[in-house]
Design a protein around this motif. Structure first.
Motif, PDB file in Angstrom:
ATOM      1  N   PHE A  75      34.322  36.665  41.916  1.00  0.00           N
ATOM      2  CA  PHE A  75      32.875  36.691  41.870  1.00  0.00           C
ATOM      3  C   PHE A  75      32.399  36.146  43.206  1.00  0.00           C
ATOM      4  CE2 PHE A  75      34.216  36.905  37.403  1.00  0.00           C
ATOM      5  CZ  PHE A  75      33.386  38.153  37.117  1.00  0.00           C
ATOM      6  N   ASP A  76      32.609  36.815  44.304  1.00  0.00           N
ATOM      7  CA  ASP A  76      32.019  36.458  45.675  1.00  0.00           C
ATOM      8  C   ASP A  76      30.430  36.471  45.808  1.00  0.00           C
ATOM      9  OD1 ASP A  76      31.964  35.857  48.239  1.00  0.00           O
ATOM     10  OD2 ASP A  76      33.171  37.284  48.791  1.00  0.00           O
ATOM     11  N   PRO A  77      30.070  35.054  46.196  1.00  0.00           N
ATOM     12  CA  PRO A  77      28.472  35.098  46.194  1.00  0.00           C
ATOM     13  C   PRO A  77      27.940  35.753  47.605  1.00  0.00           C
ATOM     14  CG  PRO A  77      29.477  32.832  46.681  1.00  0.00           C
ATOM     15  CD  PRO A  77      30.455  33.956  45.878  1.00  0.00           C
ATOM     16  N   GLU A  78      29.034  36.277  48.441  1.00  0.00           N
ATOM     17  CA  GLU A  78      28.736  36.842  49.449  1.00  0.00           C
ATOM     18  C   GLU A  78      28.468  38.212  49.177  1.00  0.00           C
ATOM     19  OE1 GLU A  78      28.025  35.558  52.541  1.00  0.00           O
ATOM     20  OE2 GLU A  78      28.196  33.778  51.903  1.00  0.00           O
ATOM     21  N   PHE A 147      30.540  48.080  35.662  1.00  0.00           N
ATOM     22  CA  PHE A 147      29.513  47.499  34.821  1.00  0.00           C
ATOM     23  C   PHE A 147      29.749  46.808  33.818  1.00  0.00           C
ATOM     24  CE2 PHE A 147      29.125  52.408  35.781  1.00  0.00           C
ATOM     25  CZ  PHE A 147      28.073  52.414  36.404  1.00  0.00           C
ATOM     26  N   ALA A 148      31.113  46.446  33.347  1.00  0.00           N
ATOM     27  CA  ALA A 148      31.423  45.703  32.735  1.00  0.00           C
ATOM     28  C   ALA A 148      31.421  44.154  33.372  1.00  0.00           C
ATOM     29  CB  ALA A 148      33.053  45.769  32.223  1.00  0.00           C
ATOM     30  N   LEU A 149      31.668  43.947  34.693  1.00  0.00           N
ATOM     31  CA  LEU A 149      31.417  42.910  35.475  1.00  0.00           C
ATOM     32  C   LEU A 149      30.168  42.470  35.379  1.00  0.00           C
ATOM     33  CD1 LEU A 149      34.158  43.599  38.346  1.00  0.00           C
ATOM     34  CD2 LEU A 149      34.519  42.016  35.961  1.00  0.00           C
ATOM     35  N   ARG A 163      36.511  32.098  40.111  1.00  0.00           N
ATOM     36  CA  ARG A 163      37.385  33.091  39.939  1.00  0.00           C
ATOM     37  C   ARG A 163      37.939  33.118  38.509  1.00  0.00           C
ATOM     38  NH1 ARG A 163      40.030  34.410  45.005  1.00  0.00           N
ATOM     39  NH2 ARG A 163      39.204  32.980  46.511  1.00  0.00           N
ATOM     40  N   LEU A 164      38.093  34.263  38.161  1.00  0.00           N
ATOM     41  CA  LEU A 164      38.423  34.563  36.405  1.00  0.00           C
ATOM     42  C   LEU A 164      39.637  35.511  36.313  1.00  0.00           C
ATOM     43  CD1 LEU A 164      37.276  33.507  33.881  1.00  0.00           C
ATOM     44  CD2 LEU A 164      35.985  35.474  33.614  1.00  0.00           C
ATOM     45  N   LYS A 165      40.457  35.272  35.716  1.00  0.00           N
ATOM     46  CA  LYS A 165      41.303  36.288  35.340  1.00  0.00           C
ATOM     47  C   LYS A 165      41.185  37.198  34.258  1.00  0.00           C
ATOM     48  CE  LYS A 165      46.635  36.616  34.680  1.00  0.00           C
ATOM     49  NZ  LYS A 165      47.992  35.903  34.473  1.00  0.00           N
ATOM     50  N   LEU A 166      40.960  38.506  34.466  1.00  0.00           N
ATOM     51  CA  LEU A 166      40.439  39.528  33.781  1.00  0.00           C
ATOM     52  C   LEU A 166      41.653  40.734  33.659  1.00  0.00           C
ATOM     53  CD1 LEU A 166      37.031  39.991  35.072  1.00  0.00           C
ATOM     54  CD2 LEU A 166      37.783  38.423  33.218  1.00  0.00           C
ATOM     55  N   ASP A 167      41.359  41.420  32.349  1.00  0.00           N
ATOM     56  CA  ASP A 167      41.984  42.560  32.243  1.00  0.00           C
ATOM     57  C   ASP A 167      41.135  43.894  32.561  1.00  0.00           C
ATOM     58  OD1 ASP A 167      44.132  41.117  31.403  1.00  0.00           O
ATOM     59  OD2 ASP A 167      43.917  41.471  29.058  1.00  0.00           O
TER      60      ASP A 167
END
Length: 456
Positions: A75-78, A147-149, A163-167
């Protein structure tokens, strides 16, 4: 002459016995043929049912597993350049805080979430460096994931910078390609994906980054037109449950009470004969007529909400009533008159006789009628189409008054979807869910029937 008569006298019983034996052989042969024909008919029927279930299961079970991209998302703050989440200020009203909250969520909506997904996929495909080519990486993931993010960050702004591991659900065309539901030998002009996207999908699948995982979206999401891979049955399932609850709570008690009155209390005259004839006629009326009745009465006259489970439940209740009444009356007629006479003989009133003696014995048959009625109602589609439940609804109904669809209608809509390679299996999966719901309701009714069954 006498000798000839004696010989004929001895031959007569023998000939008669042979005729009887021949007649018995013919009758036994006819019985064996009849039994064989009956057994063949039963086996043929069971074979057709088994073929139906094998066909549905064979097509539908693969839809319960869906192509999923397992990746680490940064989830890049930039990229996610938004202000901190609003906090309550001294003297601020709830309306003002809500207004600032909505403005903050609007900022999140304007974030380029596709860039977040592209960056996550690019870590697995370092050879993709051109910006235009990187933009095609988003074709690997269904559009609804952005939209889920966004919703994840709305729920927890602390994710920004982590950083998050997602499906992430793969696109419907990617799912079709990896499952082999489209001919790979077709030229590029007839393929749904470009050549490079197909190559990326195969590469990521071989490396285990794209996996076939159990599809929670099929059960947890409502229908979707913009993100086909995210389309689910949650809205239709809840709508069907609401309608069946209305049918069970309305049609069964009213139908049983009507049957008890007609069988035990109503006088035998022309008026009751007319009612009985009309009830029998209503049981044979096509279901689409009840849909027209519901549209005219409940929607146009009573101004009830269009495409709402409460209207669908009322329409299906009207359709189910004749079945429940007829089955209950048949069960009451099967109770021996001696039961009634014995109850009345020991001083019970007519109401006590019915409630304490007749109904407990008739309860298994009444539940059987309820099973038949509910099983018929749960699969009806035509009346629901006429009251507007074929409208696209992308939400799960919170109450029976909210707009919704139903499982049979959802099956009808998915069957006609243009992406047939993807939705053919999903349609069979929806049929499996509908059958599971119907069998669950029937199993509950059968258990109740066995639980309260009494013998006399």
């Amino acid at each position: 002459m006498e000798n000839d008569k004696s010989v004929a006298g001895r031959q007569e019983p023998y000939a008669q016995r042979k005729r009887v034996e021949s007649s018995l052989a013919r009758r036994h042969g006819a019985e064996r043929r009849f039994r064989a024909a009956g057994m063949a008919a039963v086996l043929f029927g069971l074979g057709m049912v088994a073929l139906l279930f094998i066909s549905i299961l064979g097509k539908g079970l693969p839809a319960f597993w869906q192509a999923t991209v397992v990746t680490e998302v940064y989830f890049d703050p930039e990229v996610i350049k938004v202000d901190p989440r609003p906090e309550p200020l001294p003297g601020e009203t709830p309306a003002q805080l809500r207004e600032r909250e909505m403005a903050w969520q609007t900022q999140l909506t304007m974030v380029n979430w596709n860039r977040i997904i592209e960056n996550a996929l690019a870590t697995h495909l370092p050879e993709v460096e051109d910006a235009r080519t990187r933009a095609r990486l988003r074709q690997l993931v269904t559009s609804g994931e952005r939209f889920a993010l966004r919703d994840m960050v709305v729920a927890d702004p602390g994710l920004i910078g982590q950083r998050l591991k997602l499906d992430l659900l793969a696109d419907a065309n990617v799912d079709v390609w990896l499952k082999g539901n489209i001919d790979r030998s077709l030229p590029d002009s007839q393929q749904q994906l470009s050549a490079d996207v197909r190559a990326w999908a195969d590469d990521l699948h071989e490396r285990g980054i794209i996996q076939m995982k159990f599809s929670t979206a099929l059960f947890g999401n409502p229908d979707s037109r913009s993100s086909l891979a995210s389309a689910g049955l949650a809205g239709a399932f809840v709508g069907s449950v609401y309608m069946m609850a209305i049918v069970i709570l309305l049609a069964v008690p009213v139908g049983v009470a009507s049957a008890i009155y007609l069988e035990e209390f109503a006088p035998r005259n022309r008026f009751t004969d007319l009612i009985e004839v009309n009830i029998n006629n209503l049981a044979a009326v096509p279901s689409i007529i009840f849909g027209l009745l519901g549209a005219a009465v409940f929607i146009n006259w009573f101004k009830m909400p269009l495409s709402a489970p409460v209207v669908g439940g009322l329409v299906l209740s009207l359709m189910t009533l004749p079945t429940v009444i007829i089955a209950t009356r048949s069960t009451l007629q099967a109770i021996p008159p001696s039961i009634r006479q014995a109850a009345l003989g020991i001083g019970a009133s007519k109401v006590q006789m019915i409630l304490h003696h007749v109904l407990p014995l008739a309860l298994p048959g009444i539940l059987t009628g309820a099973i038949i009625g509910v099983a018929q109602a749960i699969g009806e589609t035509a009346p629901l189409l006429l009251i507007g439940m074929s409208a696209f609804v992308a939400s799960v109904p919170a109450t029976p008054l909210d707009q919704s669809t139903a499982l049979p209608v959802q099956i009808y809509l998915w069957q006609g979807n243009e992406l047939r390679n993807f939705f053919e299996a999903r349609t069979s999966a929806a049929i499996i869910v509908l059958l599971a719901l119907m069998l669950s309701l029937n199993a509950l009714a059968i258990w109740l029937r066995k639980r309260f069954e009494k013998r006399w």
